[in-house]
Design an enzyme around this catalytic site. Structure first.
Site, PDB file in Angstrom:
ATOM      1  N   GLU A   1       0.826  -1.211   0.000  1.00  0.00           N
ATOM      2  CA  GLU A   1       0.000   0.000   0.000  1.00  0.00           C
ATOM      3  C   GLU A   1       0.864   1.267   0.000  1.00  0.00           C
ATOM      4  O   GLU A   1       0.760   2.098   0.896  1.00  0.00           O
ATOM      5  CB  GLU A   1      -0.887   0.029   1.254  1.00  0.00           C
ATOM      6  CG  GLU A   1      -1.830  -1.135   1.409  1.00  0.00           C
ATOM      7  CD  GLU A   1      -2.601  -1.101   2.721  1.00  0.00           C
ATOM      8  OE1 GLU A   1      -3.727  -1.627   2.749  1.00  0.00           O
ATOM      9  OE2 GLU A   1      -2.074  -0.564   3.728  1.00  0.00           O
TER      10      GLU A   1
ATOM     11  N   GLY B   1       2.204   4.941  -0.634  1.00  0.00           N
ATOM     12  CA  GLY B   1       1.637   6.251  -0.935  1.00  0.00           C
ATOM     13  C   GLY B   1       2.767   7.224  -1.199  1.00  0.00           C
ATOM     14  O   GLY B   1       3.046   7.648  -2.316  1.00  0.00           O
ATOM     15  N   ARG B   2       3.491   7.529  -0.109  1.00  0.00           N
ATOM     16  CA  ARG B   2       4.576   8.510  -0.184  1.00  0.00           C
ATOM     17  C   ARG B   2       5.616   8.148  -1.251  1.00  0.00           C
ATOM     18  O   ARG B   2       6.105   9.018  -1.955  1.00  0.00           O
ATOM     19  CB  ARG B   2       5.264   8.563   1.201  1.00  0.00           C
ATOM     20  CG  ARG B   2       6.242   9.705   1.380  1.00  0.00           C
ATOM     21  CD  ARG B   2       6.964   9.564   2.717  1.00  0.00           C
ATOM     22  NE  ARG B   2       6.072   9.412   3.837  1.00  0.00           N
ATOM     23  CZ  ARG B   2       5.555  10.410   4.534  1.00  0.00           C
ATOM     24  NH1 ARG B   2       5.852  11.650   4.239  1.00  0.00           N
ATOM     25  NH2 ARG B   2       4.744  10.166   5.546  1.00  0.00           N
TER      26      ARG B   2
ATOM     27  N   ARG C   1       2.974  19.625   6.616  1.00  0.00           N
ATOM     28  CA  ARG C   1       3.994  18.717   7.153  1.00  0.00           C
ATOM     29  C   ARG C   1       5.056  19.394   8.018  1.00  0.00           C
ATOM     30  O   ARG C   1       5.372  18.890   9.092  1.00  0.00           O
ATOM     31  CB  ARG C   1       4.654  17.899   6.034  1.00  0.00           C
ATOM     32  CG  ARG C   1       3.662  17.005   5.272  1.00  0.00           C
ATOM     33  CD  ARG C   1       4.356  16.064   4.319  1.00  0.00           C
ATOM     34  NE  ARG C   1       5.108  15.049   5.026  1.00  0.00           N
ATOM     35  CZ  ARG C   1       6.410  15.066   5.207  1.00  0.00           C
ATOM     36  NH1 ARG C   1       7.157  16.023   4.696  1.00  0.00           N
ATOM     37  NH2 ARG C   1       7.009  14.137   5.912  1.00  0.00           N
TER      38      ARG C   1
ATOM     39  N   CYS D   1      -1.729  33.019  10.969  1.00  0.00           N
ATOM     40  CA  CYS D   1      -1.512  33.569  12.309  1.00  0.00           C
ATOM     41  C   CYS D   1      -1.125  32.487  13.315  1.00  0.00           C
ATOM     42  O   CYS D   1      -1.875  32.190  14.252  1.00  0.00           O
ATOM     43  CB  CYS D   1      -2.766  34.298  12.756  1.00  0.00           C
ATOM     44  SG  CYS D   1      -3.287  35.476  11.526  1.00  0.00           S
ATOM     45  N   GLU D   2      -0.039  31.842  13.069  1.00  0.00           N
ATOM     46  CA  GLU D   2       0.516  30.817  13.965  1.00  0.00           C
ATOM     47  C   GLU D   2       2.027  30.887  13.824  1.00  0.00           C
ATOM     48  O   GLU D   2       2.524  30.922  12.686  1.00  0.00           O
ATOM     49  CB  GLU D   2       0.109  29.401  13.519  1.00  0.00           C
ATOM     50  CG  GLU D   2      -1.356  29.113  13.433  1.00  0.00           C
ATOM     51  CD  GLU D   2      -1.939  28.569  14.723  1.00  0.00           C
ATOM     52  OE1 GLU D   2      -1.159  28.215  15.642  1.00  0.00           O
ATOM     53  OE2 GLU D   2      -3.171  28.520  14.821  1.00  0.00           O
TER      54      GLU D   2
ATOM     55  N   TYR E   1       0.889  13.725   1.015  1.00  0.00           N
ATOM     56  CA  TYR E   1       0.461  14.348   2.278  1.00  0.00           C
ATOM     57  C   TYR E   1       0.624  15.875   2.198  1.00  0.00           C
ATOM     58  O   TYR E   1       0.980  16.519   3.174  1.00  0.00           O
ATOM     59  CB  TYR E   1       1.217  13.749   3.481  1.00  0.00           C
ATOM     60  CG  TYR E   1       1.099  12.237   3.514  1.00  0.00           C
ATOM     61  CD1 TYR E   1      -0.065  11.641   3.971  1.00  0.00           C
ATOM     62  CD2 TYR E   1       2.118  11.424   3.034  1.00  0.00           C
ATOM     63  CE1 TYR E   1      -0.208  10.255   3.956  1.00  0.00           C
ATOM     64  CE2 TYR E   1       1.986  10.041   3.011  1.00  0.00           C
ATOM     65  CZ  TYR E   1       0.820   9.468   3.480  1.00  0.00           C
ATOM     66  OH  TYR E   1       0.678   8.105   3.446  1.00  0.00           O
TER      67      TYR E   1
HETATM   68  N1  PLP Z   1      -1.549   1.904   4.536  1.00  0.00           N
HETATM   69  C1  PLP Z   1      -2.006   2.367   5.701  1.00  0.00           C
HETATM   70  C2  PLP Z   1      -2.943   1.519   6.482  1.00  0.00           C
HETATM   71  C3  PLP Z   1      -1.612   3.621   6.168  1.00  0.00           C
HETATM   72  O1  PLP Z   1      -2.079   4.086   7.335  1.00  0.00           O
HETATM   73  C4  PLP Z   1      -0.721   4.395   5.387  1.00  0.00           C
HETATM   74  C5  PLP Z   1      -0.245   5.701   5.839  1.00  0.00           C
HETATM   75  O2  PLP Z   1      -0.346   6.124   6.929  1.00  0.00           O
HETATM   76  C6  PLP Z   1      -0.294   3.870   4.161  1.00  0.00           C
HETATM   77  C7  PLP Z   1      -0.717   2.632   3.770  1.00  0.00           C
HETATM   78  C8  PLP Z   1       0.625   4.655   3.266  1.00  0.00           C
HETATM   79  O3  PLP Z   1       1.825   4.854   3.847  1.00  0.00           O
HETATM   80  P1  PLP Z   1       3.024   5.497   2.997  1.00  0.00           P
HETATM   81  O4  PLP Z   1       2.514   6.719   2.388  1.00  0.00           O
HETATM   82  O5  PLP Z   1       4.083   5.718   3.990  1.00  0.00           O
HETATM   83  O6  PLP Z   1       3.419   4.479   1.981  1.00  0.00           O
END
Ligand code: PLP
Length: 416
Positions: free
Chosen positions: A270, A272-273, A310, A340-341, A369
């Site tokens: 899975e 993402g980043r 981030r 304003c932070e 993100y």
């Molecule tokens: N899968 C789950 C259940 C997650 O909570 C996350 C991110 O928090 C990801 C996958 C994706 O993680 P990444 O972006 O680090 O690959």
């Protein structure tokens, strides 16, 4: 960042100069590179090809429809964590059979819809959630596939807020409870306990936590005689933001594949980043350069923590590059937003060539993100998202307007 480099003194996305982009599109603005997205996706596909995983792109990192669609077209499934992400996943035509659903707080309504759509499986995070899914599946007269998300109590060297696999965190089910569940499938007659899910955190740059985690999970499977079909290893592959070292896709695969390849398990990843982080930037304009009473220089830019959270949330490091390259003497700046932070910054005490009001900078590695965490704080419309593909820039999400800021709000009659 492969596709974002200086060419003839200006920062470019592929061959497109950002000096041209900012002439046409107001800042702040996110810009992604299609080629970079595909390159990162294919890196994982290639590295893990021996075990042919289903790569479910993690929508929380970037859920823009065009980006998800591009990845789905390239063969990806999607990892979702909410009814909203399910809605968007179906909008881009992702087969429900390639959608996996995590989250510690799925509501009845969300579960009902996901069951109705026939997603591949739920990554179940607690016993009460399992009971709820079983009840809903029973009501809908369905058998629903689930993977138990196990919390393996493995610490990864990353920020505490994105550490998810240690026992004091809210995520997943401990080994003992998982064993109890697997030993008593008849208690949950409407679910099929088909898999195990783990996700130990994000921005993990070293392979060791993944190996440790997988070994723990496989020991558990072997010692408790559990039969599973799917092993979902979650996301977490880290990327290079600054000067840190991060394992490559090949190195992650080298650590993971030998542990799982001789098992008759279907694998899910899975990421993402890894796919999106270095595939996008946030472009912003310097509004003022201000000298504080201590002599500190602030470059005040038109993007804020509402656009990219981030640095404020995790004290995360992002490289910052002026879009016009130059060799002037370096000075230290706090690069701050208009919010304003005091936590509204992109960099503190950062050495950069002299910054001038009116010029543009790029906050690098902002593709994951970034926009998904953006908000309307300080009543600021969220920025546009652009995609560079085939040598052209296209808008894949328009900038919000002031009108968008009041959508759904009402002034009560008695206040008029
Ligand atoms: N899968 C789950 C259940 C997650 O909570 C996350 C991110 O928090 C990801 C996958 C994706 O993680 P990444 O972006 O680090 O690959």
């Amino acid at each position: 960042m492969r596709e974002f480099n200086y060419k003839n003194g200006t920062l470019c996305c592929g061959d497109i100069s950002l000096t041209e982009v900012v002439k046409e599109y107001p800042t702040p603005v996110y810009l992604y590179s299609y080629d970079a997205i595909m390159w990162h996706f294919r890196k994982i596909q290639e590295a893990f090809k021996e075990v042919d995983p289903l790569i479910c792109f993690s929508m929380k990192s970037n859920s823009n429809l065009s980006i998800c669609k591009a990845l789905v077209n390239a063969g990806a499934g999607l990892d979702i964590v909410s009814g909203g992400e399910l809605y968007k996943a179906l909008k881009v035509g992702c087969s429900p059979k390639k959608i996996v659903y995590a989250s510690v707080g799925k509501t009845e309504e969300e579960v009902k819809i996901a069951v109705g759509k026939g997603i591949l499986f739920f990554n179940v995070e607690s016993l009460p959630e399992l009971i709820m899914i079983d009840t809903i599946a029973g009501r809908l007269k369905k058998k629903v596939k689930v993977a138990l998300r196990i919390n393996p109590d493995v610490k990864a060297d990353t920020h505490d807020y994105i550490t998810t696999g240690t026992k004091e965190k809210k995520f997943g089910i401990d080994f003992k409870t998982a064993e109890d569940i697997f030993d008593n499938p008849n208690k949950y007659p409407h679910v099929l306990l088909k898999g195990i899910h783990v996700h130990i955190g994000s921005q993990i740059t070293d392979t060791a936590p993944f190996s440790t985690c997988i070994r723990k999970i496989l020991d558990f499977v072997d010692n408790s005689n559990i039969e599973i079909e799917w092993l979902n290893l979650g996301g977490g592959f880290g990327i290079v933001y600054g000067d840190e070292k991060a394992a490559t896709a090949e190195e992650f695969a080298k650590a993971i594949v030998p542990l799982v390849k001789n098992r008759s398990l279907k694998l899910i990843l899975e990421p993402g980043r890894f796919i999106m982080g270095n595939s996008g930037i946030l472009v912003s304009k310097v509004i003022y350069v201000k000298i504080g009473s201590t002599g500190k220089k602030f470059a005040i830019v038109d993007a804020g923590m509402n656009d990219l959270l981030r640095p404020s949330l995790y004290n995360a490091y992002h490289k910052i590059l002026p879009i016009v390259e130059r060799q002037s003497k370096k000075e230290k700046y706090d690069i701050v937003g208009p919010i304003c932070e005091s936590g509204d910054y992109f960099a503190l005490d950062r050495e950069l060539p002299e910054l001038i009001a009116g010029e543009y900078i790029a906050v690098m590695s902002a593709g994951a993100y970034g926009f998904t965490m953006a908000s309307n704080y300080n009543s600021r419309p969220r920025p546009a998202e652009l995609l560079a593909a085939n040598g052209e820039i296209r808008v894949i999400r328009s900038a919000e307007t002031y009108r968008d800021l009041i959508r759904g709000e009402k002034i009560l009659k008695e206040m008029k």
